[in-house]
Design a protein around this motif. Sequence first.
Motif, PDB file in Angstrom:
ATOM      1  N   PHE A  32      75.543 107.860  78.577  1.00 15.14           N
ATOM      2  CA  PHE A  32      74.935 108.641  79.942  1.00 15.14           C
ATOM      3  C   PHE A  32      75.412 110.072  79.977  1.00 15.14           C
ATOM      4  O   PHE A  32      74.593 111.053  80.478  1.00 15.14           O
ATOM      5  CB  PHE A  32      75.767 107.895  81.223  1.00 15.14           C
ATOM      6  CG  PHE A  32      75.502 108.555  82.443  1.00 15.14           C
ATOM      7  CD1 PHE A  32      74.247 108.284  83.165  1.00 15.14           C
ATOM      8  CD2 PHE A  32      76.327 109.376  83.177  1.00 15.14           C
ATOM      9  CE1 PHE A  32      74.040 108.996  84.278  1.00 15.14           C
ATOM     10  CE2 PHE A  32      76.107 110.223  84.368  1.00 15.14           C
ATOM     11  CZ  PHE A  32      74.932 109.907  84.948  1.00 15.14           C
ATOM     12  N   ASP A  33      76.513 110.492  79.546  1.00 14.84           N
ATOM     13  CA  ASP A  33      76.731 112.052  79.536  1.00 14.84           C
ATOM     14  C   ASP A  33      75.928 112.537  78.477  1.00 14.84           C
ATOM     15  O   ASP A  33      75.630 113.874  78.573  1.00 14.84           O
ATOM     16  CB  ASP A  33      78.298 112.140  78.840  1.00 14.84           C
ATOM     17  CG  ASP A  33      79.409 111.714  79.857  1.00 14.84           C
ATOM     18  OD1 ASP A  33      79.138 111.503  80.901  1.00 14.84           O
ATOM     19  OD2 ASP A  33      80.360 111.451  79.250  1.00 14.84           O
ATOM     20  N   ARG A  34      75.225 112.157  77.555  1.00 23.12           N
ATOM     21  CA  ARG A  34      74.492 112.668  76.679  1.00 23.12           C
ATOM     22  C   ARG A  34      73.144 113.041  77.348  1.00 23.12           C
ATOM     23  O   ARG A  34      72.254 114.147  77.195  1.00 23.12           O
ATOM     24  CB  ARG A  34      74.205 111.976  75.056  1.00 23.12           C
ATOM     25  CG  ARG A  34      73.284 112.478  74.379  1.00 23.12           C
ATOM     26  CD  ARG A  34      73.365 111.830  72.894  1.00 23.12           C
ATOM     27  NE  ARG A  34      73.652 110.508  73.241  1.00 23.12           N
ATOM     28  CZ  ARG A  34      73.636 109.824  71.949  1.00 23.12           C
ATOM     29  NH1 ARG A  34      73.483 110.057  70.866  1.00 23.12           N
ATOM     30  NH2 ARG A  34      74.268 108.467  72.184  1.00 23.12           N
ATOM     31  N   TRP A  35      72.716 111.945  78.023  1.00 21.73           N
ATOM     32  CA  TRP A  35      71.538 112.044  78.852  1.00 21.73           C
ATOM     33  C   TRP A  35      71.580 113.102  79.832  1.00 21.73           C
ATOM     34  O   TRP A  35      70.699 114.097  80.494  1.00 21.73           O
ATOM     35  CB  TRP A  35      70.825 110.868  79.255  1.00 21.73           C
ATOM     36  CG  TRP A  35      70.208 110.011  78.376  1.00 21.73           C
ATOM     37  CD1 TRP A  35      70.831 109.020  77.682  1.00 21.73           C
ATOM     38  CD2 TRP A  35      68.767 110.018  77.849  1.00 21.73           C
ATOM     39  NE1 TRP A  35      70.042 108.376  76.615  1.00 21.73           N
ATOM     40  CE2 TRP A  35      68.914 109.265  76.784  1.00 21.73           C
ATOM     41  CE3 TRP A  35      67.790 111.194  77.762  1.00 21.73           C
ATOM     42  CZ2 TRP A  35      67.710 109.393  75.979  1.00 21.73           C
ATOM     43  CZ3 TRP A  35      66.981 110.708  77.404  1.00 21.73           C
ATOM     44  CH2 TRP A  35      66.624 109.986  76.309  1.00 21.73           C
ATOM     45  N   LEU A  36      72.668 113.169  80.532  1.00 21.88           N
ATOM     46  CA  LEU A  36      73.049 114.034  81.460  1.00 21.88           C
ATOM     47  C   LEU A  36      73.170 115.494  80.871  1.00 21.88           C
ATOM     48  O   LEU A  36      72.280 116.350  81.685  1.00 21.88           O
ATOM     49  CB  LEU A  36      74.439 113.713  82.407  1.00 21.88           C
ATOM     50  CG  LEU A  36      74.696 114.659  83.526  1.00 21.88           C
ATOM     51  CD1 LEU A  36      73.585 114.400  84.665  1.00 21.88           C
ATOM     52  CD2 LEU A  36      76.136 114.251  84.147  1.00 21.88           C
ATOM     53  N   ASP A  37      73.501 115.907  79.686  1.00 20.91           N
ATOM     54  CA  ASP A  37      73.607 117.181  79.218  1.00 20.91           C
ATOM     55  C   ASP A  37      72.065 117.309  78.965  1.00 20.91           C
ATOM     56  O   ASP A  37      71.735 118.612  79.070  1.00 20.91           O
ATOM     57  CB  ASP A  37      74.332 116.860  77.894  1.00 20.91           C
ATOM     58  CG  ASP A  37      75.798 116.818  78.193  1.00 20.91           C
ATOM     59  OD1 ASP A  37      76.287 117.305  79.284  1.00 20.91           O
ATOM     60  OD2 ASP A  37      76.662 116.566  77.137  1.00 20.91           O
ATOM     61  N   ARG A  38      71.346 116.432  78.413  1.00 18.43           N
ATOM     62  CA  ARG A  38      69.888 116.672  78.055  1.00 18.43           C
ATOM     63  C   ARG A  38      69.191 117.124  79.576  1.00 18.43           C
ATOM     64  O   ARG A  38      68.480 118.210  79.436  1.00 18.43           O
ATOM     65  CB  ARG A  38      69.161 115.537  77.396  1.00 18.43           C
ATOM     66  CG  ARG A  38      67.795 115.990  76.876  1.00 18.43           C
ATOM     67  CD  ARG A  38      67.475 115.236  75.707  1.00 18.43           C
ATOM     68  NE  ARG A  38      68.437 115.152  74.552  1.00 18.43           N
ATOM     69  CZ  ARG A  38      68.458 114.275  73.698  1.00 18.43           C
ATOM     70  NH1 ARG A  38      67.573 113.313  73.681  1.00 18.43           N
ATOM     71  NH2 ARG A  38      69.225 114.542  72.768  1.00 18.43           N
ATOM     72  N   LEU A  39      69.353 116.424  80.427  1.00 20.07           N
ATOM     73  CA  LEU A  39      68.701 116.685  81.734  1.00 20.07           C
ATOM     74  C   LEU A  39      69.063 118.010  82.081  1.00 20.07           C
ATOM     75  O   LEU A  39      68.304 118.831  82.876  1.00 20.07           O
ATOM     76  CB  LEU A  39      69.029 115.662  82.657  1.00 20.07           C
ATOM     77  CG  LEU A  39      68.579 115.738  84.127  1.00 20.07           C
ATOM     78  CD1 LEU A  39      66.971 115.483  84.058  1.00 20.07           C
ATOM     79  CD2 LEU A  39      69.160 114.939  85.126  1.00 20.07           C
ATOM     80  N   VAL A  40      70.413 118.457  82.069  1.00 22.99           N
ATOM     81  CA  VAL A  40      70.616 119.900  82.632  1.00 22.99           C
ATOM     82  C   VAL A  40      70.296 120.898  81.447  1.00 22.99           C
ATOM     83  O   VAL A  40      69.564 122.087  82.143  1.00 22.99           O
ATOM     84  CB  VAL A  40      72.488 120.075  82.634  1.00 22.99           C
ATOM     85  CG1 VAL A  40      72.780 121.444  82.872  1.00 22.99           C
ATOM     86  CG2 VAL A  40      73.080 119.073  83.501  1.00 22.99           C
ATOM     87  N   ASP A  41      70.217 120.610  80.472  1.00 27.34           N
ATOM     88  CA  ASP A  41      69.656 121.592  79.541  1.00 27.34           C
ATOM     89  C   ASP A  41      68.056 121.797  80.048  1.00 27.34           C
ATOM     90  O   ASP A  41      67.598 123.016  80.060  1.00 27.34           O
ATOM     91  CB  ASP A  41      69.491 121.233  77.867  1.00 27.34           C
ATOM     92  CG  ASP A  41      70.738 121.199  77.547  1.00 27.34           C
ATOM     93  OD1 ASP A  41      71.648 121.996  77.900  1.00 27.34           O
ATOM     94  OD2 ASP A  41      70.995 120.625  76.562  1.00 27.34           O
ATOM     95  N   ILE A  42      67.383 120.721  80.461  1.00 26.82           N
ATOM     96  CA  ILE A  42      65.795 120.902  80.495  1.00 26.82           C
ATOM     97  C   ILE A  42      65.712 121.709  81.892  1.00 26.82           C
ATOM     98  O   ILE A  42      64.927 122.376  82.112  1.00 26.82           O
ATOM     99  CB  ILE A  42      65.474 119.720  80.779  1.00 26.82           C
ATOM    100  CG1 ILE A  42      64.986 118.904  79.247  1.00 26.82           C
ATOM    101  CG2 ILE A  42      63.974 119.589  81.481  1.00 26.82           C
ATOM    102  CD1 ILE A  42      64.645 117.437  79.164  1.00 26.82           C
ATOM    103  N   ALA A  43      66.909 121.333  82.844  1.00 26.92           N
ATOM    104  CA  ALA A  43      66.654 121.826  84.287  1.00 26.92           C
ATOM    105  C   ALA A  43      66.889 123.462  84.112  1.00 26.92           C
ATOM    106  O   ALA A  43      66.421 124.556  84.671  1.00 26.92           O
ATOM    107  CB  ALA A  43      67.636 121.315  85.215  1.00 26.92           C
TER     108      ALA A  43
END
Length: 62
Positions: A32-43
Motif C-alpha cells: 500500500f505504501d508503494r502505491w501511495l508513493d506512486r500516487l503522490v508522484d503522479i499528483a
Amino acid sequence: MSMMPTARGPRRGATRRRQPRRGPGLPGGAGFDRWLDRLVDIAVIVALLVGGMALLLTLVTR
C-alpha cells in the motif's frame, strides 16, 4: 576531541545503513505504501504540469 579517526578505537558517528527491501509480500502495508508513493508522484507531476501551463498561458496572453 579530534575529528580525525584514530587507530585506538572503533569509529563512531553516522554510519550508512542498508535500506530495507520493499517487496510485494512484506507485512505492514508495504504494498500500500508503494502505491501511495506512486500516487503522490503522479499528483505532483500533474500539479507541476498544470502550474507550468497556467504560467505559460498567463505570459502569452499579456
